[in-house]
Design an enzyme around this catalytic site. Structure first.
Site, mmCIF file in Angstrom:
data_model
loop_
_atom_site.group_PDB
_atom_site.id
_atom_site.type_symbol
_atom_site.label_atom_id
_atom_site.label_comp_id
_atom_site.label_asym_id
_atom_site.label_seq_id
_atom_site.Cartn_x
_atom_site.Cartn_y
_atom_site.Cartn_z
ATOM 1 C CB CYS A 222 -17.283 4.069 -36.763
ATOM 2 S SG CYS A 222 -19.011 4.019 -37.273
ATOM 3 C CG ASP B 151 -2.426 1.440 4.618
ATOM 4 O OD1 ASP B 151 -1.792 0.798 5.464
ATOM 5 O OD2 ASP B 151 -2.310 2.657 4.445
ATOM 6 C CB THR C 194 -2.600 4.965 8.754
ATOM 7 O OG1 THR C 194 -2.228 4.230 9.913
ATOM 8 C CG2 THR C 194 -2.625 6.449 9.086
#
Length: 743
Positions: free
Chosen positions: A19, A441, A443
């Site tokens: 469609c 990462d 922190t």
């Protein structure tokens, strides 16, 4: 090229990718249209045009194909395609936005409409009230009448079945003709029309009428299944309350939630859903954040902490300052992001799309050969082989194949969003399952991002007094270490004495007078200058430093009273999350700009390879090296300092609690900030790819079986249509299994 105008529409009646392809092809041919994006799962169409397009004509073109269309409020100007995809310049397909980046204001408007019930999709409500539902019922009734008439008056039975067939076929044929003129000659409607007319010509009118009815039933089932998939993400919008209690001039009044402006103050009663993203001004309560983050355990929050729209306030009243308008709150952005992601095609989906362009004409050619060659070359009966050729036409419809990938991806994206896992499109979802290395990462990603008191050590006084004096000196400070000490003192219920003449000594610490005694709290070096530390005390402090902890020493009068050690501690689930990745065969490393001693201490605790003291360009270089070694790399970070590495990685994942950065910077976002959710993302991707393989097997397997049985004469027209619509429904239902959490 100048600026383009982007307009969005709500489209009703779309059941599958076929469609969407018809609508895309038809609208793309309209004058002035530069780009079109159609999403079956979202039920939307986005048109980018140069301002000369006749929008009314575009709407009529879509309507003529058999779909309803309604404009969504908002109009925006966007840059020409050359400016597209400005987030990251990746060298892979994960940002396949197909030239239609959303303008932020229009996104907000659309999300607001979804949040407050202005969904104009006509497929809402019971299936029997829809246009397709009514046509299916009418066609079925006509078929029953034809059978009754044929039984009572056999001589007119063929004509009765032709009439019954035409009731269902005329709308189908009209759509087929319009689609053919709009650029899609080999649509399922065209195949259906050819098969039905051909069946009548060879005196199989009864089967033709039955096939048309079954086709309509199949389309209806596809519509219901597609609606279920669409509702899975749209149901999130119902989580946000429509009313809120606004505080103004010392009074409280009830207002629509959509009228709340940034900066407004609202009252949230116990048990109420929070009406907007905001910050708590006063109050302390447990918040059920499961609707946004997937966290099943309520979280205690107090003054200064962030709350999200749609979450549930627990046991106390809260005053909340609104930080985002209703159209841009977390729920609205999640819905918008997922809908947008559903329009971004995965590599597998793009391959299936390309394959289907050749597949359908190929099926038509095979059907023609089956109908013609046996009678011509082997003296077969024309009626028999034309009948088989018509059945092959129906078997060959590509609907189930075309929907196999987008249905699974849509369900997977929705499932992930409900668990706080946001993925920007099918390309990202597909790539995640191939990840062989994850770079974290430190922190705020592996750790909480804020220091905590880990040790309170008594030298000359007991631990409670050490904490009491240190916290008294730090009162009023906003330094992260000071906040950690004050939080520990508050948790311990320590009563703080009054401090006189408190002042900071640059680079050394803070001094003041408490209960008539001079107090110093600062670095071990500065404390040693006042009162020499013993060898044992130096050794103990050094051991704490080796564990990555920051140590401050307390001096009371002329006595070394004690010390306090602090560190940014790993998240509660960090070790478990990393172990899950290792068990899945994924390499894990830490990339951090923090000092080596602290990073290695955290690394030892978590069992992860560490690269410390890195600049942003160093992180990017290491990610590039991993990719050169043949690894598929995901980078997990905060979305700001790690931007170069996030952009370089095959998949960039932002950790966060619903911030703009977490939702918009990287390719994926983990709302709740759980390290274990990285493994959950990868597992979801693998589960999705298995589901896609199952779907393709179902789609092609059923066709292969019925192709053989048709040629050998075991099955005919109506089993053929069941093979097509049945496969489509089975594929959709199988995809919807992804909405359930993995067991």
């Amino acid at each position: 090229m100048g600026e383009l105008i982007e307009k969005r529409y709500r489209v009703g009646g779309m059941d599958c990718a076929g469609c969407a392809a018809k609508i895309d092809t038809a609208v793309r041919r309209m004058p002035g249209v530069e780009d079109v994006a159609v999403s079956v799962t979202a039920g939307t169409m986005t048109v980018r045009h140069d301002g000369t397009s006749d929008l009314v004509a575009i709407e009529k073109r879509v309507t003529s194909l058999g779909y309803s269309v309604a404009q969504l409020a908002g109009r925006s100007q966007v840059d020409a395609p050359s400016a597209c995809c400005g987030h990251h310049d990746h060298d892979h397909a994960k940002h396949d936005h197909e030239g239609h980046d959303r303008a932020r204001q229009e996104q907000a408007t659309d999300a607001l409409e979804g949040l407050h019930g202005h969904d104009h999709a006509p497929m809402a409500g019971p299936w029997w009230q829809s246009k397709k539902g009514r046509l299916t019922i009418l066609s079925g009734a006509a078929l029953v009448v034809a059978y009754a008439v044929g039984h009572l008056i056999p001589s007119i039975a063929p004509y009765a079945f032709v009439v019954a067939m035409l009731i269902g076929l005329v709308p189908i044929a009209r759509r087929a003709v319009v689609a053919a003129f709009a650029g899609t000659p080999f649509s399922i409607e065209m195949l259906m029309t050819i098969a039905a007319v051909g069946a009548v010509i060879i005196n199989a009118g009864e089967e033709a009428a039955t096939v048309v009815f079954l086709f309509l039933v199949g389309e209806l089932l596809e519509g219901v299944a597609a609606g279920k998939a669409r509702e899975s993400i749209q149901s999130l919008t119902t989580l946000v309350p429509k009313r809120a209690f606004l505080e103004e001039n010392g009074k409280t009044r009830e207002v629509p939630a959509e009228d709340l402006a940034v900066g407004s103050i609202i009252l949230v009663r116990p048990g109420d859903r929070i009406a907007a993203d905001g910050t708590i001004l006063s109050g302390d309560s447990t918040i059920d954040e499961a609707p946004v983050t997937g966290e099943s355990t309520p979280v205690r929050k107090g003054e200064g902490e962030t709350v999200f729209a749609g979450t549930v306030n627990g046991d106390a009243a809260l005053r909340v300052k609104v930080t985002a308008a209703a159209a841009d709150n977390t729920i609205a952005r999640v819905v918008r992001l997922v809908e947008e992601a559903q329009e971004s095609k995965a590599p597998t989906e793009r391959f299936i799309d390309r394959f289907s362009r050749y597949y359908t004409p190929g099926v038509v050619a095979v059907a023609a050969l089956v109908a013609i060659l046996p009678p011509l070359l082997a003296g077969g009966a024309w009626d028999e082989w034309i009948y088989k050729g018509l059945a092959i036409l129906l078997i060959g419809c590509p609907c189930a194949l075309v929907i196999s990938t987008p249905a699974a991806i849509a369900a997977s994206l929705s499932s992930g969003a409900r668990r706080g896992l946001l993925l920007k499109g099918g390309a990202v979802l597909e790539t995640l399952g191939k990840v062989t290395a994850v770079a974290f990462d430190k922190t705020g990603t592996l750790t909480e991002g804020k220091p905590q008191v880990t040790d309170v050590i008594a030298f000359g006084q007991d631990e409670a007094e050490v904490l009491q004096y240190a916290a008294a000196l730090e009162t009023g400070s906003s330094h992260p270490l000071a906040l950690a000490i004050l939080a520990r003192a508050a948790a311990a219920g320590v009563t703080l004495p009054t401090v006189i003449d408190a002042k900071a000594i640059g680079g050394k610490g803070i001094i003041g007078t408490v209960e008539g005694q001079p107090i110093f709290f600062g670095s071990p070096k500065a404390a040693d200058e006042r009162i020499p530390l013993s060898a044992e005390q130096r050794h103990r402090i050094a051991a704490l430093n080796d564990d990555g902890k920051t140590v401050s020493v307390l001096v009371v009068g002329d006595t070394l009273a004690g010390a306090i050690a602090m560190r940014d501690e790993p998240r509660d689930d960090a070790k478990t999350g990393l172990e899950k990745l290792t068990e899945a065969g994924v390499k894990t490393i830490m990339l951090t700009g923090d000092n080596r001693r602290t990073a290695e201490a955290i690394g030892r605790q978590l069992g992860i390879e560490v690269h410390a003291e890195l600049m942003p360009e160093d992180k990017q270089r290491i990610v590039s090296e991993l990719k050169r070694d043949g690894l598929i790399v995901a980078k997990v970070g905060d979305g700001i300092n790690d931007a170069p590495a996030l952009a370089t990685a095959d998949v960039g994942i932002a950790m966060g609690g619903g911030t703009d950065v977490a939702l918009e910077t990287a390719d994926a976002a983990i709302l709740h900030g759980r390290v274990s959710d990285v493994a959950a993302m990868i597992a979801l991707s693998k589960r999705t790819m298995r589901n896609i393989v199952e779907n393709i097997t179902i789609a092609l397997g059923l066709k292969a079986v019925f192709l053989v049985t048709t040629i050998v004469g075991i099955t005919g027209l109506w089993p053929a249509i069941l093979a097509d619509t049945g496969a489509t429904v089975l594929v959709t239902i199988n995809a919807l299994r992804l909405l359930k959490p993995a067991t």
